[in-house]
Design an enzyme around this catalytic site. Structure first.
Site, PDB file in Angstrom:
ATOM      1  N   TYR A 142      14.702   7.930  -4.205  1.00  3.19           N
ATOM      2  CA  TYR A 142      14.759   7.555  -5.617  1.00  3.19           C
ATOM      3  C   TYR A 142      13.338   7.430  -6.141  1.00  3.19           C
ATOM      4  CZ  TYR A 142      15.787   4.837  -9.859  1.00  3.19           C
ATOM      5  OH  TYR A 142      15.887   4.408 -11.161  1.00  3.19           O
ATOM      6  N   ASP A 237       5.415   8.003  -3.005  1.00  4.33           N
ATOM      7  CA  ASP A 237       5.958   7.007  -3.916  1.00  4.33           C
ATOM      8  C   ASP A 237       6.033   5.692  -3.143  1.00  4.33           C
ATOM      9  OD1 ASP A 237       7.364   5.350  -5.557  1.00  4.33           O
ATOM     10  OD2 ASP A 237       8.939   6.792  -6.072  1.00  4.33           O
ATOM     11  N   LYS A 265       6.768  -2.580  -8.703  1.00  4.57           N
ATOM     12  CA  LYS A 265       7.283  -3.755  -8.000  1.00  4.57           C
ATOM     13  C   LYS A 265       6.177  -4.760  -7.590  1.00  4.57           C
ATOM     14  CE  LYS A 265      11.553  -1.441  -7.277  1.00  4.57           C
ATOM     15  NZ  LYS A 265      12.033  -0.159  -6.846  1.00  4.57           N
TER      16      LYS A 265
HETATM   17  C1  LIG Z   1      12.221   1.036  -7.932  1.00  5.52           C
HETATM   18  C2  LIG Z   1      11.649   2.376  -7.614  1.00  5.52           C
HETATM   19  C3  LIG Z   1      11.168   3.240  -8.617  1.00  5.52           C
HETATM   20  C4  LIG Z   1      11.358   2.947 -10.074  1.00  5.52           C
HETATM   21  O1  LIG Z   1      10.690   1.815 -10.486  1.00  5.52           O
HETATM   22  P1  LIG Z   1      11.186   1.065 -11.828  1.00  5.52           P
HETATM   23  O2  LIG Z   1      10.155   0.003 -12.021  1.00  5.52           O
HETATM   24  O3  LIG Z   1      12.558   0.561 -11.535  1.00  5.52           O
HETATM   25  O4  LIG Z   1      11.176   2.074 -12.913  1.00  5.52           O
HETATM   26  C5  LIG Z   1      10.527   4.392  -8.234  1.00  5.52           C
HETATM   27  N1  LIG Z   1      10.364   4.705  -6.939  1.00  5.52           N
HETATM   28  C6  LIG Z   1      10.820   3.915  -5.950  1.00  5.52           C
HETATM   29  C7  LIG Z   1      10.574   4.299  -4.531  1.00  5.52           C
HETATM   30  C8  LIG Z   1      11.502   2.740  -6.257  1.00  5.52           C
HETATM   31  O5  LIG Z   1      11.996   1.978  -5.277  1.00  5.52           O
END
Ligand SMILES: *Cc1c(COP(=O)(O)O)cnc(C)c1O
Length: 423
Positions: A142, A237, A265
């Site tokens: 994701y 990511d 995060k």
């Molecule tokens: C949570 C998440 C996102 C998206 O971040 P948001 O702040 O919810 O837009 C992107 N990449 C990873 C790996 C994530 O866990």
């Protein structure tokens, strides 16, 4: 009717599904979401005054636990100076330097407001830098909800059985190629067919949105060498793994250096913050010095920067936090695995550092296909039983358990005991 039930009924009148982010609706565990009103250290409280030991941690940001005094104080102090100016500030410079020092592959960084935005912008920078259009991502990873990334995107999409979103034109995803996590052959196949058109490979270095799936030895190294060979940008990511596994994130843990990294995060300590950064020559493609346009009215907001900066500073100055957290977590996941084994159940736990996931399947989970063998009904039963016993777990099989530095061994042991009783 509980207060949470009443609030959920009311919420559904005004918010789609009663929530502002889908997984919060607790649909996949068939429950009413507890509406939370307060949090402190490893605890959260709902509107009915039930207290839970929290294993969600706002989905990762709260690595030091909730209501951490220095962070809260820094936010209050920042607020008193005004909430936003939309102008350059000193704390943005401090924050950028801090990130570059903690993550050496990041030579320059741009602050944004969410992980989604970080990924969207990093992908654009990679495309601008290479002059190529195609992006390769992995099934079950994701990367936020931007159009091009909503292809086999794990978590929410997996749980709801909607692999792709309505409202995304096919033209937006035709440049998104899919490979299988931990399967370098599938990556080679894509590159052999159209390597000269691939701008970037984006990967969660530890996948944490199809449950937790670790990279097999050689996988990340293989991505690095394929990207180098074809002149494609390797994007890690690290929205979840960044500043969680260790100060330098998964790239430090696995000793593989990406070209660009996305953060979210933890970097905001609970405030809405994201960032992307990496090699200077790629980041210099970004406006105002380069031709890749990307902007944000509230980006680098002083209150958000105060929160994130304080959390990162604490983590950087106290490396023993990671040592302790990772060790405590390791013991916890081992004990939980043991209680599963003692109960004669065939389920598997994947874990690394303070991230882990109990998969309700007898298969070893190493990719999206194997994650999908999980019995989500069995997870729902477990999750709901644990909540009744005072433990707040993510309402989906395909999310991680997040441990924070505020969790005590007693709290973690008590979950193991409750789980043993349930099994
Ligand atoms: C949570 C998440 C996102 C998206 O971040 P948001 O702040 O919810 O837009 C992107 N990449 C990873 C790996 C994530 O866990």
């Amino acid at each position: 009717m509980t207060r949470s039930q009443a609030l959920f009924e009311e919420a559904k009148k005004y918010l789609p599904g009663g929530v502002n982010s889908p997984v919060r609706a607790f649909g996949s565990v068939g429950a009413v979401p507890p509406f939370l009103k307060k949090a402190d250290r490893a605890y959260v409280w709902d509107e009915d005054d039930n207290r839970y030991v929290d294993f969600v941690g706002s989905w990762g940001p709260m690595i030091l636990g909730h209501n951490q005094k220095e962070i809260t104080d820094s936010v209050i102090e920042a607020c008193r100076q005004g909430l936003s100016y939309g102008a350059a500030t000193k704390i943005e410079v401090d924050m950028a330097r801090q990130i570059c020092e903690m993550v050496p592959s990041v030579e320059m960084v741009r602050m944004v407001n969410s992980g989604t935005e970080a990924v969207m912008s990093a992908v654009r920078a990679a495309r601008g830098y290479t002059g190529r259009d195609k992006i390769l991502k992995f099934t079950g990873c994701y990367h936020g909800h931007s159009d091009g990334m909503l292809v086999k995107a794990g978590s929410g999409a997996m749980t709801f059985g909607v692999p792709d979103s309505a409202g995304v034109p096919a033209a937006y995803t035709e440049h998104t190629l899919l490979a299988a996590y931990n399967d370098l052959d599938s990556v080679q196949t894509c590159f052999a067919a159209m390597g000269e058109q691939i701008a970037a490979v984006i990967v969660e270095p530890v996948a944490a949105n199809m449950g937790v799936v670790l990279p097999e030895p050689g996988f990340l190294e293989g991505l690095r060498s394929i990207c180098t060979q074809y002149g494609a940008v390797l994007i890690f990511d690290e929205v979840i793994t960044g500043f969680r596994l260790c100060a330098g994130g998964a790239q430090q843990w696995f000793q593989v250096t990406p070209d660009l990294t996305t953060f979210g995060k933890i970097i905001g300590a609970g405030m809405p913050v994201g960032a992307y950064g990496g090699k200077r020559e790629i980041m210099e493609m970004v406006a105002p010095i380069g031709p890749v346009y990307q902007a944000g009215t509230l980006s680098g907001n002083p209150v958000a920067m105060a929160a994130g900066m304080t959390q990162l500073r604490i983590l950087k100055q106290n490396p023993q936090i990671y040592e302790q957290l990772n060790q405590t977590s390791e013991h916890f996941f081992k004990k939980l695995a043991n209680s599963v084994y003692q109960a004669g159940l065939p389920w598997h736990i994947n874990h690394i550092g303070s991230l882990g996931c109990l998969f309700f399947t007898d298969s070893v989970v190493h990719d999206y296909e194997s994650a999908l063998t999980s019995d989500t009904q069995a997870y729902a039963g477990f999750c709901n039983a644990m909540r009744k016993a005072g433990f707040y777990l993510a309402p989906s099989q395909f999310e991680a358990m997040f441990i924070s530095a505020a969790h005590t061994t007693d709290q973690l042991d008590s979950l193991v005991q409750a789980a043993s009783d349930y099994f």
